[in-house]
Design a protein around this motif. Structure first.
Motif, PDB file in Angstrom:
ATOM      1  N   ASP A 149       0.749  -1.134   0.155  1.00 35.44           N
ATOM      2  CA  ASP A 149      -0.043   0.127  -0.041  1.00 35.44           C
ATOM      3  C   ASP A 149       0.772   1.240  -0.149  1.00 35.44           C
ATOM      4  N   ASP A 150       1.002   1.691  -1.021  1.00 35.30           N
ATOM      5  CA  ASP A 150       2.046   2.846  -1.406  1.00 35.30           C
ATOM      6  C   ASP A 150       1.531   4.193  -0.857  1.00 35.30           C
ATOM      7  N   SER A 151       0.366   4.111   0.083  1.00 34.27           N
ATOM      8  CA  SER A 151       0.164   5.445   0.933  1.00 34.27           C
ATOM      9  C   SER A 151       0.893   5.650   1.954  1.00 34.27           C
ATOM     10  N   TYR A 152       1.417   4.558   2.494  1.00 35.85           N
ATOM     11  CA  TYR A 152       1.825   4.695   3.900  1.00 35.85           C
ATOM     12  C   TYR A 152       3.240   5.040   3.915  1.00 35.85           C
ATOM     13  N   THR A 153       3.700   5.701   4.891  1.00 33.37           N
ATOM     14  CA  THR A 153       5.143   6.194   5.400  1.00 33.37           C
ATOM     15  C   THR A 153       5.480   5.179   6.325  1.00 33.37           C
ATOM     16  N   PHE A 154       6.599   4.513   6.117  1.00 30.75           N
ATOM     17  CA  PHE A 154       7.157   3.587   7.102  1.00 30.75           C
ATOM     18  C   PHE A 154       8.137   4.469   7.905  1.00 30.75           C
ATOM     19  N   LEU A 155       8.129   4.251   8.990  1.00 33.45           N
ATOM     20  CA  LEU A 155       8.987   4.726  10.267  1.00 33.45           C
ATOM     21  C   LEU A 155       9.961   3.753  10.941  1.00 33.45           C
ATOM     22  N   ASP A 156      11.101   3.889  11.121  1.00 37.93           N
ATOM     23  CA  ASP A 156      12.020   3.003  11.573  1.00 37.93           C
ATOM     24  C   ASP A 156      11.768   3.003  13.168  1.00 37.93           C
ATOM     25  N   THR A 157      12.439   1.849  13.808  1.00 38.03           N
ATOM     26  CA  THR A 157      12.461   1.750  15.317  1.00 38.03           C
ATOM     27  C   THR A 157      12.858   2.932  16.093  1.00 38.03           C
ATOM     28  N   ASP A 158      13.970   3.369  15.631  1.00 38.81           N
ATOM     29  CA  ASP A 158      14.790   4.482  16.392  1.00 38.81           C
ATOM     30  C   ASP A 158      13.690   5.817  16.542  1.00 38.81           C
ATOM     31  N   LEU A 159      13.077   5.841  15.636  1.00 39.52           N
ATOM     32  CA  LEU A 159      12.178   7.136  15.465  1.00 39.52           C
ATOM     33  C   LEU A 159      11.157   6.843  16.611  1.00 39.52           C
ATOM     34  N   HIS A 160      10.512   5.869  16.681  1.00 39.79           N
ATOM     35  CA  HIS A 160       9.684   5.600  18.059  1.00 39.79           C
ATOM     36  C   HIS A 160      10.317   5.862  19.179  1.00 39.79           C
ATOM     37  N   ILE A 161      11.302   4.946  19.401  1.00 38.60           N
ATOM     38  CA  ILE A 161      12.215   5.204  20.591  1.00 38.60           C
ATOM     39  C   ILE A 161      12.588   6.679  21.018  1.00 38.60           C
ATOM     40  N   HIS A 162      12.986   7.432  20.212  1.00 31.94           N
ATOM     41  CA  HIS A 162      13.065   9.038  20.127  1.00 31.94           C
ATOM     42  C   HIS A 162      11.789   9.563  20.698  1.00 31.94           C
ATOM     43  N   ARG A 163      10.567   9.143  20.373  1.00 37.05           N
ATOM     44  CA  ARG A 163       9.544   9.702  20.718  1.00 37.05           C
ATOM     45  C   ARG A 163       9.154   9.352  22.500  1.00 37.05           C
ATOM     46  N   LEU A 164       9.907   8.419  22.801  1.00 35.68           N
ATOM     47  CA  LEU A 164       9.774   7.903  24.324  1.00 35.68           C
ATOM     48  C   LEU A 164      10.813   8.474  25.146  1.00 35.68           C
ATOM     49  N   ASP A 165      11.745   9.016  24.516  1.00 39.21           N
ATOM     50  CA  ASP A 165      13.150   9.638  24.906  1.00 39.21           C
ATOM     51  C   ASP A 165      12.595  10.516  26.219  1.00 39.21           C
ATOM     52  N   PHE A 166      13.559  10.552  27.383  1.00 45.11           N
ATOM     53  CA  PHE A 166      13.600  11.409  28.418  1.00 45.11           C
ATOM     54  C   PHE A 166      13.808  12.877  28.099  1.00 45.11           C
ATOM     55  N   PRO A 202      13.448  16.249  26.203  1.00 44.50           N
ATOM     56  CA  PRO A 202      12.296  16.837  25.521  1.00 44.50           C
ATOM     57  C   PRO A 202      12.403  17.258  24.014  1.00 44.50           C
ATOM     58  N   PRO A 203      13.620  17.966  23.751  1.00 47.83           N
ATOM     59  CA  PRO A 203      13.896  18.275  22.448  1.00 47.83           C
ATOM     60  C   PRO A 203      13.868  17.117  21.442  1.00 47.83           C
ATOM     61  N   VAL A 204      14.465  15.834  21.910  1.00 43.77           N
ATOM     62  CA  VAL A 204      14.718  14.783  20.970  1.00 43.77           C
ATOM     63  C   VAL A 204      13.074  14.272  20.888  1.00 43.77           C
ATOM     64  N   ARG A 205      12.447  14.169  21.803  1.00 44.68           N
ATOM     65  CA  ARG A 205      11.068  13.696  21.879  1.00 44.68           C
ATOM     66  C   ARG A 205      10.059  14.557  20.879  1.00 44.68           C
ATOM     67  N   THR A 206      10.148  15.935  21.026  1.00 42.98           N
ATOM     68  CA  THR A 206       9.345  16.768  20.242  1.00 42.98           C
ATOM     69  C   THR A 206       9.683  16.614  18.760  1.00 42.98           C
ATOM     70  N   ALA A 207      11.120  16.570  18.303  1.00 46.09           N
ATOM     71  CA  ALA A 207      11.358  16.385  16.991  1.00 46.09           C
ATOM     72  C   ALA A 207      10.901  15.090  16.513  1.00 46.09           C
ATOM     73  N   ALA A 208      10.857  14.000  17.172  1.00 45.52           N
ATOM     74  CA  ALA A 208      10.469  12.680  16.764  1.00 45.52           C
ATOM     75  C   ALA A 208       8.938  12.791  16.391  1.00 45.52           C
ATOM     76  N   GLU A 209       8.275  13.387  17.762  1.00 48.68           N
ATOM     77  CA  GLU A 209       6.842  13.621  17.522  1.00 48.68           C
ATOM     78  C   GLU A 209       6.350  14.360  16.090  1.00 48.68           C
ATOM     79  N   ALA A 210       7.054  15.371  15.913  1.00 42.54           N
ATOM     80  CA  ALA A 210       6.741  16.086  14.645  1.00 42.54           C
ATOM     81  C   ALA A 210       6.901  15.174  13.365  1.00 42.54           C
ATOM     82  N   VAL A 211       7.764  14.295  13.374  1.00 47.72           N
ATOM     83  CA  VAL A 211       7.964  13.274  12.071  1.00 47.72           C
ATOM     84  C   VAL A 211       6.565  12.587  12.122  1.00 47.72           C
ATOM     85  N   PHE A 212       6.264  11.980  13.302  1.00 50.03           N
ATOM     86  CA  PHE A 212       5.011  11.117  13.333  1.00 50.03           C
ATOM     87  C   PHE A 212       3.707  11.823  12.666  1.00 50.03           C
ATOM     88  N   GLU A 213       3.749  13.161  13.342  1.00 48.02           N
ATOM     89  CA  GLU A 213       2.351  13.882  13.260  1.00 48.02           C
ATOM     90  C   GLU A 213       2.241  14.319  11.791  1.00 48.02           C
TER      91      GLU A 213
END
Length: 254
Positions: free
Chosen positions: A3-20, A22-33
């Motif tokens: 399904d070529d409508s989907y953007t795949f994200l790697d594992t580290d991007l999600h780990i960055h979303r859980l980072d303690f 804040p700047p790293v977490r915010t940057a990763a969240e922006a990629v997801f959103e």
């Protein structure tokens, strides 16, 4: 499945979303959103468990078993390495940094363990629910095994794969990507040897063995070539966004 409508994200991007941090977490969240609809390979769940949740559990265990802040930090540094030490330091920073009251230690320890318990408990399901779609063409057995809590200890073991405990289809899945493996080996052969990382060497070895015979799935092969499996699965979508060690987010396709 594709399904070529989907953007795949790697594992580290999600780990960055859980980072303690804040700047790293915010940057990763922006990629997801900004990249919906999003997708991951189910194998990313295995990497989340082995690369992130296991470290949380180690930090939790060392804090629980220590009778002082200094002792906890020493245990984490000696047995968990840089990743766990950084995780512990970021946790302290999040809770107050140099002003965080580490004494009385029993009270500080209780607060730290409560925070870590919550983080471990939500990380698996949060990962699953934060993605629009999980692609699992591998039918990965290990991706169906969440962390467990027996009431006293957390566990996030990733077992070695054997015929007795594994019911995946990775062998036939990789076999459908033989042409991709050939192109990959050609690309790797053109790299400067100094640029070949440990994982790239593993990928080169496994790809070559697969072309000669079949994918050597038993043991810990998949964990040593996780980027390969995630990359192959991302062909189901339109692009793969990954993050390098500097936290820079990169897109790749094709």
């Amino acid at each position: 499945m594709s399904d070529d409508s989907y953007t795949f994200l790697d594992t580290d991007l999600h780990i960055h979303r859980l980072d303690f941090d804040p700047p790293v977490r915010t940057a990763a969240e922006a990629v997801f959103e900004t990249n919906h609809p999003t997708a991951i390979s189910a194998f990313s769940l295995v990497e989340l468990k082995g690369n992130y949740i296991q470290n949380l559990i180690l930090v939790h265990r060392k804090i629980s078993d220590s009778d002082s802040f200094e002792r906890a930090f020493a245990k984490i540094r000696s047995s968990g390495g840089r990743r766990s030490s950084l995780m512990f330091a970021q946790l302290i920073s999040l809770l107050g940094g140099v002003d965080y009251p580490i004494n009385p230690w029993p009270e500080a320890r209780r607060q730290l363990l409560t925070y870590l318990d919550a983080q471990i408990a939500v990380s698996w399901e949060e990962f699953r629910s934060s993605i629009d779609k999980i692609f699992d063409d591998l039918e990965c057995t290990r991706a169906t095994e969440p962390p467990t809590d027996d009431g006293e200890r957390w566990s996030a073991v990733v077992p070695h794969c054997t015929k007795a405990n594994t019911r995946c289809t990775v062998v036939s899945y990789v076999a459908r990507h033989i042409d991709n493996l050939k192109r990959l080996l050609e690309a790797l052969s053109s790299l400067n040897p100094a640029d070949i990382t440990k994982e790239l060497r593993s990928i080169r070895k496994v790809a070559a063995e697969t072309l000669k015979n079949t994918y050597p799935w038993e043991g810990t092969t998949c964990r040593s070539v996780g980027d390969l499996l995630i990359g192959l699965q991302s062909n189901s979508g339109k692009v793969l966004i990954s993050s390098n060690y500097k936290g820079v987010f990169c897109k790749s396709s094709g």
